[in-house]
Each structure stands twice: as structure tokens, then as C-alpha cells.
Enzyme design. Structure first.
Site, PDB file in Angstrom:
ATOM      1  N   ASP A  21      10.404 -18.522 -16.793  1.00 21.35           N
ATOM      2  CA  ASP A  21      10.989 -19.562 -17.625  1.00 21.35           C
ATOM      3  C   ASP A  21      12.505 -19.433 -17.564  1.00 21.35           C
ATOM      4  O   ASP A  21      13.031 -18.321 -17.482  1.00 21.35           O
ATOM      5  CB  ASP A  21      10.517 -19.450 -19.074  1.00 21.35           C
ATOM      6  CG  ASP A  21      10.881 -20.685 -19.870  1.00 21.35           C
ATOM      7  OD1 ASP A  21      10.300 -21.752 -19.597  1.00 21.35           O
ATOM      8  OD2 ASP A  21      11.762 -20.599 -20.724  1.00 21.35           O
ATOM      9  N   THR A  22      13.171 -20.543 -17.568  1.00 25.23           N
ATOM     10  CA  THR A  22      14.627 -20.568 -17.580  1.00 25.23           C
ATOM     11  C   THR A  22      15.067 -21.426 -18.750  1.00 25.23           C
ATOM     12  O   THR A  22      14.537 -22.525 -18.953  1.00 25.23           O
ATOM     13  CB  THR A  22      15.169 -21.192 -16.268  1.00 25.23           C
ATOM     14  OG1 THR A  22      14.665 -20.451 -15.171  1.00 25.23           O
ATOM     15  CG2 THR A  22      16.684 -21.181 -16.260  1.00 25.23           C
TER      16      THR A  22
END
Length: 102
Positions: free
Chosen positions: A73-74
């Protein structure tokens, strides 16, 4: 297909990077609510979502296709506040202006 692992992500950029690096993988995006918990830091939020996404995809895979699952996830944050996904064009412009020069 002969995969080495599954990627739990919808990110076209993440898929592109892994393919360019020569990895053989299947992409199985996970539907995980991206809701920040009270007091959750940006790093903890990203880490939790990556784990939750990998877990969700792992539960989708049957025994015949059992392979490792990579979750990622970013998130974008500024001054400890997670910006999240823009709701519309105006929101996106506001976010970019807030991040500009930082």
C-alpha cells in the site's frame, strides 16, 4: 500460468515495476476498506492495509493455487495527516497545491 506469487494490488505502476524486474506473478486485487483508525500513523496505516490486502487475497486462493501473497500500500501524507484518494478534480488540485514545494 506459472506464477511465483500473487500481488494483492490494483496499482498499475506496481504491476509494471514487478514485471519489468522479471517477476512472474498473478494479480488478485483485494477489496479492503481504506479507513484510517483514530491515532493511526501514516506508516502504521500503510502497513495494516498491506497486511489486510494480502490476507484478503490469501483467503480467495484455493489449495491448488496456494502461493505466497504480496500485499502493498502507498499513501501520501503531509504533517502526519494521510491525504487519501482525492474525491474529485478539485480535491486533487487542492492536495497538489498543499504538497507543492514540500
Amino acid at each position: 500460468m506459472d506464477y511465483d506469487f500473487y500481488l494483492a494490488s490494483r496499482s498499475p505502476r506496481r504491476v509494471q515495476l514487478l514485471r519489468e524486474a522479471g517477476y512472474r506473478f498473478g494479480c488478485l486485487p483485494a477489496d479492503v476498506p481504506e479507513i484510517v483508525r483514530p491515532g493511526e500513523s501514516p506508516a502504521d496505516f500503510a502497513r495494516r492495509l498491506a497486511v489486510d490486502k494480502a490476507g484478503a487475497v490469501s483467503r480467495q486462493i484455493d489449495g491448488d493455487r496456494a502461493l505466497p501473497v504480496v500485499g502493498a500500500d502507498t499513501d501520501v501524507s503531509i504533517d502526519g495527516q494521510i491525504l487519501g484518494k482525492p474525491q474529485d478534480r478539485t480535491d486533487a488540485v487542492d492536495m497538489l497545491l498543499r504538497l507543492s514545494g514540500r
